[in-house]
Design a protein around this motif. Structure first.
Motif, PDB file in Angstrom:
ATOM      1  N   PRO A 199       0.606   9.788  -0.466  1.00  8.16           N
ATOM      2  CA  PRO A 199       1.610   9.751  -1.547  1.00  8.16           C
ATOM      3  C   PRO A 199       2.821   8.896  -1.208  1.00  8.16           C
ATOM      4  O   PRO A 199       3.387   8.248  -2.089  1.00  8.16           O
ATOM      5  CB  PRO A 199       1.993  11.220  -1.731  1.00  8.16           C
ATOM      6  CG  PRO A 199       1.555  11.909  -0.490  1.00  8.16           C
ATOM      7  CD  PRO A 199       0.365  11.158   0.008  1.00  8.16           C
ATOM      8  N   MET A 200       3.230   8.870   0.061  1.00  4.06           N
ATOM      9  CA  MET A 200       4.365   8.026   0.437  1.00  4.06           C
ATOM     10  C   MET A 200       4.024   6.553   0.273  1.00  4.06           C
ATOM     11  O   MET A 200       4.851   5.751  -0.176  1.00  4.06           O
ATOM     12  CB  MET A 200       4.772   8.321   1.886  1.00  4.06           C
ATOM     13  CG  MET A 200       5.400   9.691   2.091  1.00  4.06           C
ATOM     14  SD  MET A 200       6.920   9.899   1.106  1.00  4.06           S
ATOM     15  CE  MET A 200       7.959   8.637   1.833  1.00  4.06           C
ATOM     16  N   ALA A 201       2.779   6.187   0.623  1.00  2.00           N
ATOM     17  CA  ALA A 201       2.337   4.798   0.459  1.00  2.00           C
ATOM     18  C   ALA A 201       2.336   4.414  -1.014  1.00  2.00           C
ATOM     19  O   ALA A 201       2.738   3.308  -1.381  1.00  2.00           O
ATOM     20  CB  ALA A 201       0.950   4.618   1.064  1.00  2.00           C
ATOM     21  N   TYR A 202       1.883   5.342  -1.850  1.00  2.00           N
ATOM     22  CA  TYR A 202       1.824   5.065  -3.284  1.00  2.00           C
ATOM     23  C   TYR A 202       3.222   4.849  -3.856  1.00  2.00           C
ATOM     24  O   TYR A 202       3.470   3.905  -4.616  1.00  2.00           O
ATOM     25  CB  TYR A 202       1.134   6.222  -3.999  1.00  2.00           C
ATOM     26  CG  TYR A 202       1.018   6.019  -5.496  1.00  2.00           C
ATOM     27  CD1 TYR A 202       0.231   5.009  -6.023  1.00  2.00           C
ATOM     28  CD2 TYR A 202       1.702   6.848  -6.379  1.00  2.00           C
ATOM     29  CE1 TYR A 202       0.131   4.820  -7.388  1.00  2.00           C
ATOM     30  CE2 TYR A 202       1.606   6.681  -7.745  1.00  2.00           C
ATOM     31  CZ  TYR A 202       0.817   5.661  -8.248  1.00  2.00           C
ATOM     32  OH  TYR A 202       0.720   5.468  -9.601  1.00  2.00           O
ATOM     33  N   TYR A 262       8.411  -3.725   0.772  1.00  2.00           N
ATOM     34  CA  TYR A 262       7.789  -2.514   0.245  1.00  2.00           C
ATOM     35  C   TYR A 262       6.272  -2.519   0.473  1.00  2.00           C
ATOM     36  O   TYR A 262       5.688  -1.512   0.890  1.00  2.00           O
ATOM     37  CB  TYR A 262       8.090  -2.363  -1.250  1.00  2.00           C
ATOM     38  CG  TYR A 262       9.484  -1.871  -1.557  1.00  2.00           C
ATOM     39  CD1 TYR A 262       9.963  -0.693  -0.995  1.00  2.00           C
ATOM     40  CD2 TYR A 262      10.320  -2.573  -2.430  1.00  2.00           C
ATOM     41  CE1 TYR A 262      11.243  -0.225  -1.278  1.00  2.00           C
ATOM     42  CE2 TYR A 262      11.599  -2.117  -2.725  1.00  2.00           C
ATOM     43  CZ  TYR A 262      12.053  -0.946  -2.146  1.00  2.00           C
ATOM     44  OH  TYR A 262      13.315  -0.482  -2.432  1.00  2.00           O
ATOM     45  N   PHE A 263       5.628  -3.636   0.178  1.00  2.00           N
ATOM     46  CA  PHE A 263       4.171  -3.697   0.336  1.00  2.00           C
ATOM     47  C   PHE A 263       3.775  -3.555   1.808  1.00  2.00           C
ATOM     48  O   PHE A 263       2.761  -2.933   2.124  1.00  2.00           O
ATOM     49  CB  PHE A 263       3.620  -5.001  -0.247  1.00  2.00           C
ATOM     50  CG  PHE A 263       3.721  -5.103  -1.743  1.00  2.00           C
ATOM     51  CD1 PHE A 263       3.468  -4.002  -2.556  1.00  2.00           C
ATOM     52  CD2 PHE A 263       4.068  -6.302  -2.359  1.00  2.00           C
ATOM     53  CE1 PHE A 263       3.555  -4.086  -3.940  1.00  2.00           C
ATOM     54  CE2 PHE A 263       4.156  -6.403  -3.737  1.00  2.00           C
ATOM     55  CZ  PHE A 263       3.913  -5.284  -4.523  1.00  2.00           C
ATOM     56  N   GLN A 288       1.643   2.769   5.822  1.00  2.00           N
ATOM     57  CA  GLN A 288       1.527   4.191   5.523  1.00  2.00           C
ATOM     58  C   GLN A 288       0.099   4.597   5.149  1.00  2.00           C
ATOM     59  O   GLN A 288      -0.304   5.737   5.341  1.00  2.00           O
ATOM     60  CB  GLN A 288       2.495   4.565   4.396  1.00  2.00           C
ATOM     61  CG  GLN A 288       3.953   4.477   4.813  1.00  2.00           C
ATOM     62  CD  GLN A 288       4.899   4.417   3.610  1.00  2.00           C
ATOM     63  OE1 GLN A 288       4.484   4.118   2.499  1.00  2.00           O
ATOM     64  NE2 GLN A 288       6.171   4.692   3.840  1.00  2.00           N
ATOM     65  N   ASP A 289      -0.664   3.652   4.574  1.00  2.00           N
ATOM     66  CA  ASP A 289      -2.059   3.924   4.215  1.00  2.00           C
ATOM     67  C   ASP A 289      -2.865   2.649   4.432  1.00  2.00           C
ATOM     68  O   ASP A 289      -2.795   1.706   3.641  1.00  2.00           O
ATOM     69  CB  ASP A 289      -2.160   4.372   2.753  1.00  2.00           C
ATOM     70  CG  ASP A 289      -3.559   4.841   2.387  1.00  2.00           C
ATOM     71  OD1 ASP A 289      -4.523   4.447   3.063  1.00  2.00           O
ATOM     72  OD2 ASP A 289      -3.695   5.621   1.424  1.00  2.00           O
ATOM     73  N   THR A 290      -3.636   2.607   5.500  1.00  2.00           N
ATOM     74  CA  THR A 290      -4.359   1.382   5.893  1.00  2.00           C
ATOM     75  C   THR A 290      -5.592   1.125   5.042  1.00  2.00           C
ATOM     76  O   THR A 290      -6.310   0.146   5.280  1.00  2.00           O
ATOM     77  CB  THR A 290      -4.780   1.476   7.366  1.00  2.00           C
ATOM     78  OG1 THR A 290      -5.586   2.659   7.547  1.00  2.00           O
ATOM     79  CG2 THR A 290      -3.568   1.530   8.276  1.00  2.00           C
ATOM     80  N   THR A 291      -5.865   1.966   4.040  1.00  2.00           N
ATOM     81  CA  THR A 291      -7.004   1.729   3.140  1.00  2.00           C
ATOM     82  C   THR A 291      -6.542   1.485   1.699  1.00  2.00           C
ATOM     83  O   THR A 291      -7.347   1.565   0.773  1.00  2.00           O
ATOM     84  CB  THR A 291      -7.960   2.936   3.170  1.00  2.00           C
ATOM     85  OG1 THR A 291      -7.264   4.095   2.676  1.00  2.00           O
ATOM     86  CG2 THR A 291      -8.473   3.190   4.569  1.00  2.00           C
ATOM     87  N   LYS A 310      -8.610 -10.951   2.357  1.00  2.00           N
ATOM     88  CA  LYS A 310      -9.973 -10.605   2.777  1.00  2.00           C
ATOM     89  C   LYS A 310     -10.102  -9.109   3.047  1.00  2.00           C
ATOM     90  O   LYS A 310     -11.144  -8.501   2.770  1.00  2.00           O
ATOM     91  CB  LYS A 310     -10.358 -11.418   4.003  1.00  2.00           C
ATOM     92  CG  LYS A 310     -10.541 -12.914   3.699  1.00  2.00           C
ATOM     93  CD  LYS A 310     -10.893 -13.715   4.934  1.00  2.00           C
ATOM     94  CE  LYS A 310     -11.135 -15.182   4.579  1.00  2.00           C
ATOM     95  NZ  LYS A 310     -11.433 -16.007   5.787  1.00  2.00           N
ATOM     96  N   ARG A 311      -9.059  -8.517   3.570  1.00  3.71           N
ATOM     97  CA  ARG A 311      -9.064  -7.081   3.819  1.00  3.71           C
ATOM     98  C   ARG A 311      -9.159  -6.311   2.496  1.00  3.71           C
ATOM     99  O   ARG A 311      -9.921  -5.343   2.374  1.00  3.71           O
ATOM    100  CB  ARG A 311      -7.786  -6.677   4.563  1.00  3.71           C
ATOM    101  CG  ARG A 311      -7.592  -5.185   4.775  1.00  3.71           C
ATOM    102  CD  ARG A 311      -8.580  -4.601   5.730  1.00  3.71           C
ATOM    103  NE  ARG A 311      -8.279  -3.204   6.040  1.00  3.71           N
ATOM    104  CZ  ARG A 311      -9.135  -2.361   6.595  1.00  3.71           C
ATOM    105  NH1 ARG A 311     -10.342  -2.773   6.928  1.00  3.71           N
ATOM    106  NH2 ARG A 311      -8.784  -1.120   6.842  1.00  3.71           N
TER     107      ARG A 311
END
Length: 593
Positions: free
Chosen positions: A269-272, A300-301, A307-310, A350-351
């Motif tokens: 949620p923090m990443a979002y 920000y990005f 915070q969320d590597t996926t 690419k990621r």
């Protein structure tokens, strides 16, 4: 037969015609005046109703009374063999002729106005299965979650864009009604949307509640009023469920390819929240040269992917942000920073694609990667894939249109622009993009007309002035081009250069400005493509090729500008043909056949 003769004797027919013609002229003039003063639509409707109701009253009056030199008299009191029609006939003939002349004049005025109207305003018909998503209300106790409520509304809007049969109004137009107390039906008419989605968001620790209401703008009926709640980690799944429910309420036949909305991936949620803050800053492209926004979006990005590597969307938009940095936010002499930005963008694009091959954002990022590699064919494929995956997305349409416009596919480019503009009729930047592609299509008169419409809204729009300047240059109207360029320079604060273009004839001014640049400014700061275009205006082959080759050697993506009119004078030159081949244009067009 006797009754018809009596109608003629009493002038009922001519007086009825006169009433209709005068009433029509009155309504046309009144409508134009009411439009200027932005009067509500009920005013003109009421006037039309009253005039329609007055017609039978007028017919009765025409039958019962006649106008004589002595004033109004009942017809029955006038002898039948008395000539009562001659004077009245003459007056009525004059009135009808004058009214018809006014009516013709008004028709010409309206015709002229319709020709000069922006493509967006050409249709006042509500689009079937069209929806506008208004910004959601922040219902948090401290009213400090506005970015979250706006972001959730935007994400639901983006998911609705994936339904091919649904026309979704773009966020920039829909969100222009934020904090405005406008009636739902009025908003529907302005946006040509048949449906309006409103909502509110309340976050309580790790739980989020989203309430939505879907309203038909034509009859005011509420089609859906529902509240949804879930763990904020499952926000994407929650938004997908809401979008599917909305689509079902609109039309059971609305279809998705491969159930792309059913991805229920959990998210930090923090990443979002951090990602949403970045999207609020992100601008894709140099139409608004606010460098601070692109750097804030980058920060920000970057935090979101840490915070969320996926988090696919965060990777994709961080990649696009890095490409923007390399292309227009960093000085040309910061070569090491530019290289880092481009290398980072490639890895991130690419990621994103690896994480989700059905993400339109990932394909946009890959399109930018191929574009910077001069792999024009793969760049086009990636951009087309983004549109295919998000058929209702205006951003995807404009990006593909920009590419096609530079590579000669101007009819498709303009069609995409017009489709996007119908979904985003209130956004000035969208109108500028359309002007850009009119210029690239060499429709200079239409481009100038479009820029003039934009400048009526925003007199100091540098984007509109830029493409107006280029259109004047394309038409070889150099005096107008010089004046427009001088205004652009003034708005940028470059008053010394602006004075040169005000004082001297256009090409003389270019020569003097170039002398000043070469003497006083680091060439690393000046963009090689800009320099090549100025020298091309002077038809100086040597200097034009010098800067074009410099752009190629530095692998600048703006080499795609080779199709612009300034370079027409060198198209048959062997050096141009060599550059055309080296930069991949020859291979691109051969593979397109």
């Amino acid at each position: 037969m006797k009754f018809f003769e009596e109608l003629k004797r009493r002038n009922v027919i001519k007086e009825t015609i006169a009433y209709i013609v005068v009433a029509w002229v009155f309504l046309q003039v009144t409508t134009m005046v009411l439009t200027i003063f932005e009067a509500p639509s009920w005013v003109s409707k009421t006037l039309t109703f009253l005039i329609a109701m007055g017609l039978p009253v007028w017919i009765f009056f025409s039958w019962a009374y006649q106008v004589t030199p002595e004033g109004f008299k009942k017809t029955e009191k006038i002898s039948e063999d008395q000539v009562i029609t001659a004077a009245s006939n003459k007056r009525l003939d004059i009135l009808i002729v004058i009214s018809l002349m006014v009516a013709i004049a008004i028709s010409f005025i309206n015709k002229g106005d319709s020709k000069s109207t922006n493509v967006v305003a050409s249709s006042e018909v509500i689009i079937e299965n069209s929806i506008a998503v208004l910004p959601f209300l922040d219902m948090s106790p401290n009213k400090d979650q506005e970015y979250l409520s706006d972001g959730i509304a935007e994400e639901i809007l983006n998911r609705l864009c994936k339904f091919k049969e649904l026309k979704v109004m773009a966020m920039t137009s829909s969100f222009s009604f934020k904090n405005k107390n406008e009636d739902i039906r009025t908003i529907g008419k302005i946006l040509n949307a048949s449906l309006i989605l409103e909502g509110s968001v309340r976050k309580n620790e790790d739980t989020i509640m989203i309430s939505v209401r879907l309203t038909n703008t034509e009859n005011g009926n509420i089609l859906l009023s529902e509240s949804y709640s879930d763990d904020i980690h499952n926000i994407f799944g929650l938004q997908s469920n809401i979008s599917i429910d909305i689509a079902k309420k609109i039309d059971a036949k609305l279809s998705l390819n491969g159930n792309k909305l059913l991805n229920r991936k959990k998210i930090n949620p923090m990443a979002y929240e951090t990602y949403l803050k970045g999207r609020s800053q992100f601008i894709n492209g140099p139409l608004n040269m606010n460098e601070g926004e692109i750097f804030r979006a980058k920060n920000y990005f970057e935090s979101a992917v840490q915070q969320d590597t996926t988090f696919v969307e965060a990777y994709a938009y961080l990649a696009l942000t890095y490409y923007n940095l390399a292309d227009w936010a960093l000085d040309r002499d910061e070569k090491s920073k530019i290289k880092i930005a481009l290398d980072s963008a490639e890895i991130l694009a690419k990621r994103a694609l690896f994480l989700d091959s059905l993400s339109s954002g990932a394909h946009l990022a890959m399109g930018s990667f191929y574009f910077h590699q001069y792999n024009w064919l793969e760049a086009e494929k990636a951009k087309r894939k983004a549109v295919e995956l998000n058929p209702g997305g205006t951003e995807e349409k404009f990006i593909l249109a920009s590419f096609l416009g530079q590579f000669g596919q101007v009819d498709e480019a303009l069609r995409l622009d017009e489709e996007a503009l119908k979904l985003d009729p209130l956004d000035v930047n969208s109108k500028i993009k359309y002007a850009r592609d009119l210029y690239r299509a060499r429709q200079y008169d239409k481009g100038i007309e479009q820029c003039n419409l934009i400048l009526k809204e925003e007199p100091n729009s540098i984007g509109a002035l830029q493409f107006q300047y280029l259109c004047y240059s394309g038409k070889k109207q150099f005096q107008e081009a010089g004046k427009t360029w001088a205004k652009i320079l003034e708005l940028k604060g470059e008053n010394k250069f602006a004075e040169i273009y005000k004082t001297f004839e256009y090409k003389t001014a270019i020569k003097k400005a170039l002398l000043y640049i070469n003497d006083s400014i680091s060439l690393g700061v000046i963009h090689p493509i800009e320099m090549s275009m100025f020298y091309a205006e002077l038809e100086d082959k040597d200097k034009t090729f010098k800067y074009l080759n410099l752009a190629y050697e530095n692998r600048l993506p703006q080499i795609s500008y080779l199709s612009q009119h300034q370079f027409d004078f060198i198209r048959d030159d062997p050096s141009y043909l060599d550059l055309y081949k080296k930069a991949g244009f020859k291979a691109y067009y051969e593979n397109k056949r």
